[in-house]
Design an enzyme around this catalytic site. Structure first.
Site, PDB file in Angstrom:
ATOM      1  N   TYR A   1       0.920  -1.263   0.068  1.00 57.30           N
ATOM      2  CA  TYR A   1      -0.093   0.047  -0.076  1.00 57.30           C
ATOM      3  C   TYR A   1       1.002   1.279  -0.100  1.00 57.30           C
ATOM      4  O   TYR A   1       1.815   1.269   0.813  1.00 57.30           O
ATOM      5  CB  TYR A   1      -0.784  -0.107   1.249  1.00 57.30           C
TER       6      TYR A   1
ATOM      7  N   ASP B   1       9.487   3.184  -0.210  1.00 54.17           N
ATOM      8  CA  ASP B   1       8.320   3.928   0.787  1.00 54.17           C
ATOM      9  C   ASP B   1       8.495   3.251   2.134  1.00 54.17           C
ATOM     10  O   ASP B   1       8.184   2.197   2.560  1.00 54.17           O
ATOM     11  CB  ASP B   1       6.915   3.163   0.131  1.00 54.17           C
TER      12      ASP B   1
ATOM     13  N   LYS C   1       4.227   9.145   8.851  1.00 55.70           N
ATOM     14  CA  LYS C   1       3.961   8.604  10.181  1.00 55.70           C
ATOM     15  C   LYS C   1       5.195   9.549  11.225  1.00 55.70           C
ATOM     16  O   LYS C   1       4.885  10.233  11.558  1.00 55.70           O
ATOM     17  CB  LYS C   1       4.045   7.181  10.167  1.00 55.70           C
TER      18      LYS C   1
HETATM   19  N1  PMP Z   1       2.873   4.407   2.085  1.00 54.46           N
HETATM   20  C1  PMP Z   1       2.626   3.301   3.373  1.00 54.46           C
HETATM   21  C2  PMP Z   1       3.830   2.076   3.165  1.00 54.46           C
HETATM   22  C3  PMP Z   1       1.718   3.471   4.374  1.00 54.46           C
HETATM   23  O1  PMP Z   1       1.708   2.399   5.253  1.00 54.46           O
HETATM   24  C4  PMP Z   1       0.851   4.365   4.148  1.00 54.46           C
HETATM   25  C5  PMP Z   1      -0.419   4.310   5.209  1.00 54.46           C
HETATM   26  N2  PMP Z   1      -0.470   3.445   6.284  1.00 54.46           N
HETATM   27  C6  PMP Z   1       0.739   5.424   3.342  1.00 54.46           C
HETATM   28  C7  PMP Z   1       1.819   5.050   2.200  1.00 54.46           C
HETATM   29  C8  PMP Z   1      -0.085   6.277   3.102  1.00 54.46           C
HETATM   30  O2  PMP Z   1       0.182   7.364   4.220  1.00 54.46           O
HETATM   31  P1  PMP Z   1      -1.086   8.347   4.560  1.00 54.46           P
HETATM   32  O3  PMP Z   1      -1.959   7.557   5.159  1.00 54.46           O
HETATM   33  O4  PMP Z   1      -0.302   9.158   5.568  1.00 54.46           O
HETATM   34  O5  PMP Z   1      -1.627   9.043   3.338  1.00 54.46           O
END
Ligand code: PMP
Length: 427
Positions: free
Chosen positions: A147, A242, A270
């Site tokens: 994700y 990511d 985060k």
């Molecule tokens: N990349 C990863 C690996 C994530 O785990 C998340 C959210 N859990 C995101 C991108 C998206 O981040 P956000 O919810 O702050 O938009």
């Protein structure tokens, strides 16, 4: 204690459902499939969170990851109070993002420059546009189960709130947007080479969570990640790590530091904001300078590098010393042992089929064998999770309310919290 939602909480949810789709502002909060309504929380401190009935829970969701220090860390709180008295958004240059940027660039050898945005999604969206703009290519490789936020081009076979649904994509995403996204299975390096050979001059980017953690935790081998690095270099594509979850979590330098692999572009989210809305895209200067206002890849944000969020991020990161990671991982080790022992013994082995995948201070509970990729998730995962979740909720222990979401341990999950966890598990 009783997992029945109180009348007040039910009333909140009914009211919320009338005003907000599904009653929530992010789908993973919805308790969908669980036979109870979401708890409404109004206070949090350390490893605990309180609902509006005054019941407290030991929290393992921890806002889905940013709160590595625990809730309402005092140093961060004081810095935020100090900052708030000076105003909280200028929409102009200020020294707070400069302080955070220099702190990061000094400590992360794989980056020269960084741009702050407001979320992980925005960071990845910017990284994808940057890679396409800088390479003049359109196609991107994404892995099944990873994700990367809810940008259209990566909302295919995603994990998180989409994991486990039969249609692992979203309505409203035009086919021509996803045509350029090539989905491959984690761990299958031969397939990655194959698509590069099929499209040798068209692939702009390989996007991967170097520790996939949105479909449970699906650790990859070093050889696979090194293989991606080599293929990206061979075919002139960019490699995106990511690190929205893994960054500052598995050591300060995340998976980049742990693997010794240098990605071309990294995304953070985060922990970088310590619980305030911050995301970031970072890379070497030659790549970053494709971004506007120097380059032609456009990116902007009214609230980007918001001073309050910058201060929250910096005060969080400054506490992440090498000793802090030792303490964090030790908290994790003890807590995982407590859960594992309890699974074996609770009610004559009612949960004895459950195991834990653990990486640093992240863990994921699943029945049966740990899966290798998102195509072989354990049978009965959701049903077994719901049963566990309800029992734990009853005992004042809060997991993220979704079988595919992982759990987070913080520095505040200390010895005293571990004792309390033990008492609650065996109560
Ligand atoms: N990349 C990863 C690996 C994530 O785990 C998340 C959210 N859990 C995101 C991108 C998206 O981040 P956000 O919810 O702050 O938009």
């Amino acid at each position: 204690m009783n997992q029945q939602t109180s009348k007040t909480q039910q009333a909140f949810f009914e009211q919320s459902k009338a005003l907000v789709p599904g009653g929530v502002h992010s789908p993973v909060r919805s308790f969908k499939g669980l036979h109870t309504t979401p708890r409404f929380f109004e206070k949090a401190k350390g490893a605990k969170i309180w609902d509006t009935d005054g019941k407290d829970y030991i929290d393992f969701c921890m806002s889905f990851g940013p709160l590595v220090l625990g809730h309402a860390n005092e140093t961060v709180e004081n810095a935020l109070k100090e900052q708030i008295s000076r105003g909280w958004s200028y929409g102009a240059c200020e020294p707070y993002s400069l302080a955070l940027a220099s702190y990061l660039v000094e400590r992360l050898p794989h980056i020269d420059q960084i741009r702050f945005v407001n979320s992980g999604t925005e960071a990845v969206m910017t990284a994808v546009r940057l890679a396409r703009g800088a390479s003049g290519r359109n196609k991107i490789i994404k892995f099944n189960g990873c994700y990367h936020g809810h940008l259209d081009s990566l909302l295919i076979k995603a994990g998180s709130g989409l994991a486990g649904t039969s249609e692992a994509t979203s309505d409203g995403v035009p086919k021509n947007v996803t045509d350029d996204t090539l989905i491959l299975e984690l761990g299958d390096l031969a397939a990655v080479r194959e698509v590069f050979e099929r499209y040798p001059k068209d692939i702009a980017l390989i996007a991967i969570e170097p520790l996939p953690a949105n479909n449970g935790i699906l650790p990859q081998t070093l050889e696979f990640l090194q293989g991606l690095r080599a293929l990206a270099t061979e075919f002139g594509a960019y490699l995106l790590f990511d690190e929205v979850i893994s960054g500052f979590r598995l050591g300060f330098g995340g998976m980049t530091e742990r693997t010794g692999i240098t990605p071309d572009v990294v995304c953070y989210g985060k922990i970088i904001g310590g619980g305030l809305p911050v995301g970031a895209v970072a890379a070497k200067k030659e790549i970053m300078e494709h971004l506007s206002p120097i380059g032609n890849v456009y990116q902007a944000g009214t609230l980007s590098a918001n001073p309050l969020a910058m201060v929250g991020g910096l005060e969080t990161l400054k506490q992440l010393t090498p000793e802090a990671y030792v303490a964090l991982n030790s908290n994790a080790k003890n807590i995982i042992q407590l859960f594992t022992d309890w699974f074996a013994t609770f009610e004559n082995g009612r949960f004895k089929d459950l195991s834990i995948v653990n990486e640093g201070s992240l863990f994921w509970i699943h029945p049966g064998e740990a899966p290798k990729n998102a195509s072989n998730m354990p049978a009965h995962l959701t049903e077994r999770f719901y049963e566990l979740f309800s029992v734990l909720l009853d005992k004042g222990i809060y997991l993220a309310p979704n079988a595919y979401e992982i759990s987070f341990i913080s520095l505040a999950h200390d010895k005293a919290t571990q004792e309390e966890l033990k008492e609650r598990l065996y109560s």
